[in-house]
Design an enzyme around this catalytic site. Structure first.
Site, short mmCIF file in Angstrom:
data_model
loop_
_atom_site.label_atom_id
_atom_site.label_comp_id
_atom_site.label_asym_id
_atom_site.label_seq_id
_atom_site.Cartn_x
_atom_site.Cartn_y
_atom_site.Cartn_z
N GLU A 116 -22.14 -18.16 10.36
CA GLU A 116 -21.86 -17.02 11.24
C GLU A 116 -23.13 -16.49 11.90
OE1 GLU A 116 -18.90 -15.17 7.84
OE2 GLU A 116 -20.88 -14.34 8.20
N PRO A 117 -23.76 -17.27 12.73
CA PRO A 117 -25.01 -16.80 13.34
C PRO A 117 -24.77 -15.81 14.47
CG PRO A 117 -24.47 -18.98 14.15
CD PRO A 117 -23.40 -18.63 13.17
N CYS A 138 -36.36 12.75 25.06
CA CYS A 138 -37.11 13.90 24.58
C CYS A 138 -37.22 13.87 23.07
CB CYS A 138 -36.47 15.18 25.07
SG CYS A 138 -36.59 15.26 26.86
N GLU A 139 -37.95 12.88 22.62
CA GLU A 139 -38.17 12.63 21.21
C GLU A 139 -39.17 11.47 21.19
OE1 GLU A 139 -35.22 11.94 17.69
OE2 GLU A 139 -34.19 12.96 19.30
C1 LIG Z 1 -24.23 -9.40 11.03
C2 LIG Z 1 -23.57 -10.49 10.33
C3 LIG Z 1 -23.88 -11.83 10.65
C4 LIG Z 1 -24.90 -12.23 11.67
O1 LIG Z 1 -26.21 -12.08 11.23
P1 LIG Z 1 -27.45 -12.57 12.14
O2 LIG Z 1 -28.65 -12.16 11.39
O3 LIG Z 1 -27.34 -11.89 13.46
O4 LIG Z 1 -27.33 -14.03 12.33
C5 LIG Z 1 -23.17 -12.80 9.98
N1 LIG Z 1 -22.23 -12.50 9.04
C6 LIG Z 1 -21.91 -11.23 8.72
C7 LIG Z 1 -20.87 -10.97 7.71
C8 LIG Z 1 -22.57 -10.19 9.35
O5 LIG Z 1 -22.27 -8.93 9.02
#
Ligand SMILES: *Cc1c(COP(=O)(O)O)cnc(C)c1O
Length: 401
Positions: free
Chosen positions: A259-260, A328-329
């Site tokens: 899941e990238p 403004c911070e």
């Molecule tokens: C955010 C997330 C990702 C992606 O992570 P990256 O560091 O952007 O690759 C994958 N799996 C889950 C469950 C996430 O919450």
């Protein structure tokens, strides 16, 4: 992308503006899939939360990716982009049982990361297949040590609770079709990641009807000079070998999933801003841009270092600048950065602005969120209009006082 192209985009669509290079997204996707080309069933589920514009999701679909979602809204975005439910996985953390049931009703694969929901869901819907998110408690220690940590992390079900998971599964008769981990830590030390994978394989042996093993993400991309990135090719070779051996032992070919988010979109993104004011103080020269942490919060939130360069004067002599915003911070993007000489009106480009930049933008100071442009087939396509004053007033209710 070429400076000239970026300058033209800033001229045409105004600033600040996010620009995403579709070629780079495609190249990263291909790098990842080639590294795992020997895996028979590979599934890349793009993490929507990194960059969720519908046109970017459509590009991912065209490349052959599925989606990893963390909210029902992200699921609906995926469906709106044309993804089939079979190509979406839902990996929430701490959301209500009602939302999880709603997503399951749509037919999307759900991933459960706590025992309470697992028990409730299994009791009510024993026939809906569920993936389980495991926390292997592995993180890279100093140097190349492997240490056990994150025992208090809120993510996943601890490997120490496997007996409890098994009891719930047995008592409810639910069907576990996937095992998942996403440690969130960087895969810099491939051996540490492989060590965590072994724990996942060990866990997987407890479940007889698996269809996939999901290794989450953690692919690192370089942000600044000298940063190391994950050696995807070496990682692919090593994990493939281990995965194949596992499947052989398990007795069935499983799908290997990732899941990238960052890996696919971070380097494809540029954030273009205009310098409003160059302000010399007794200690520094500030370049104040037409943006702030309302548009790009990573430097302030995580201390991230985004490379910044002056595309209006790329050949000028270098000077030291502090790049700050107009909020403004205190909103410092960069301190003591060497940048080619800046004049008011110049366009500065931020690199690595694809992941977790626009998606974290807000209306703080009642400013508009920026426009987004996708550079695709040598053309700039506007994929989100800059907000207008109507967006600021939208949903606000003026009462009679
Ligand atoms: C955010 C997330 C990702 C992606 O992570 P990256 O560091 O952007 O690759 C994958 N799996 C889950 C469950 C996430 O919450």
């Amino acid at each position: 992308m070429k400076n000239e192209t970026l300058l033209n985009i800033a001229k045409e669509f105004g600033s600040p503006v996010y620009v995403y290079n579709a070629n780079k997204i495609e190249a990263q996707y291909k790098r990842l899939t080639s590294a795992f080309s020997k895996v028979k069933q590979l599934k890349i589920n793009y993490a929507v939360k990194a960059l969720s514009n519908i046109s970017v999701l459509k590009l991912m679909k065209k490349l052959g990716a599925g989606l990893d979602t963390v909210s029902i809204q992200e699921v609906k975005l995926g469906l709106a982009a044309g993804f089939d439910v079979q190509n979406i996985i839902y990996t929430p953390n701490g959301v209500s049982i009602e939302e999880i049931e709603d997503v399951a009703k749509l037919g999307v694969q759900i991933n459960i990361d706590n025992l309470s929901i697992l028990e409730q869901f299994g009791t009510r819907h024993p026939n809906i297949p569920v993936c389980i998110r495991i926390n292997p408690h592995v993180m890279a220690g100093g140097n190349t040590n492997i240490s056990v940590g994150h025992i208090d992390s809120k993510f996943g079900i601890s490997i120490h609770q496997i007996p409890h998971i098994l009891r719930i599964v047995e008592n409810t008769g639910m069907h576990i079709n996937g095992i998942h981990m996403h440690t969130g830590s960087d895969i810099l030390d491939i051996d540490v990641f492989l060590y965590a994978s072994e724990i996942l394989f060990e866990t997987a042996k407890n479940f007889k009807n698996l269809e996939f093993i999901d290794f989450g993400s953690g692919f690192k991309v370089p942000y600044k000079e000298g940063d190391i990135e994950t050696d995807i090719e070496e990682f692919g070779e090593k994990l493939t070998a281990r995965f194949k051996a596992f499947c052989k032992n398990y007795g069935r070919e499983l799908t290997l999933a990732f899941e990238p988010g960052k890996f696919l979109v971070s380097e494809a993104g540029y954030f273009l801003t205009k310098v409003n004011v160059v302000k010399q103080t007794t200690s520094t020269v500030f370049a104040q841009i037409d943006s702030g942490f309302n548009h790009l919060i990573r430097p302030m939130l995580y201390g991230s270092q985004h490379e910044i360069y002056n595309i209006s004067n790329p050949k000028g002599k270098q000077r030291f600048y502090s790049v700050v915003g107009y909020i403004c911070e205190t909103d410092t993007f960069a301190n003591n950065r060497r940048i080619t000489e800046i004049s008011e009106g110049d366009i500065l480009a931020f690199k690595n602005a694809g992941a977790y930049c626009f998606t974290m933008a807000s209306n703080y100071n009642s400013r508009y969120r920026p426009a987004e442009v996708l550079w695709h087939n040598e053309q700039a396509h506007l994929i989100r209009e800059r907000e207008t004053f109507d967006d600021i007033l939208n949903n606000q209710i003026e009462i009679q006082l």
